[in-house]
Design an enzyme around this catalytic site. Sequence first.
Site: not given
Ligand code: TYD
Length: 140
Positions: A57
């Site tokens: 993303h």
């Molecule tokens: P995501 O940012 O998509 O993870 P990565 O980039 O590490 O693969 O986040 C995964 C899940 O965690 C998503 O459902 C949102 C949640 N999340 C939070 O609730 N708070 C946060 O600060 C972060 C970074 C993620």
Amino acid sequence: MINKNEMTSRSSIIDLPVVSDPRGDLTFIEGARHVPFQIARVYFLYNIPVDSLRGGHAHHELEQVLFALSGSFRLKVDDGTTTTDYWLRNPRQGVHLRNLVWREIDCFSQGAVCMVLASQPYEESDYIRDYDAFLGIVRG
Ligand code: TYD
């Protein structure tokens, strides 16, 4: 140490201070001093399967700095024009990602811990999770 193939203008390496003595190393971070924004949020990834793929993303506004606090991993960065691979393994070296940077993280070592400093609280509407939509935004 971070090995990179090339650097994009929207990502850069940050070297943190270290105080070393026979008891070990100490590194510290002050918002808006050692990273280029006030720190609004800290989160960390751990218990990561070695074949995991994280990220996938970009963000409209959010800036982040990523560190490998333990172990190592690859951070793939794409600004829509140039792709850069950072291999993070030194806890005192991070990668600053400006906004509108597509990132993927993989090649995790056993026991890797990724700490992320973020400029804003979590906000799902700030995410760009579709790569073609990301390209449309950065290429106008
Ligand atoms: P995501 O940012 O998509 O993870 P990565 O980039 O590490 O693969 O986040 C995964 C899940 O965690 C998503 O459902 C949102 C949640 N999340 C939070 O609730 N708070 C946060 O600060 C972060 C970074 C993620």
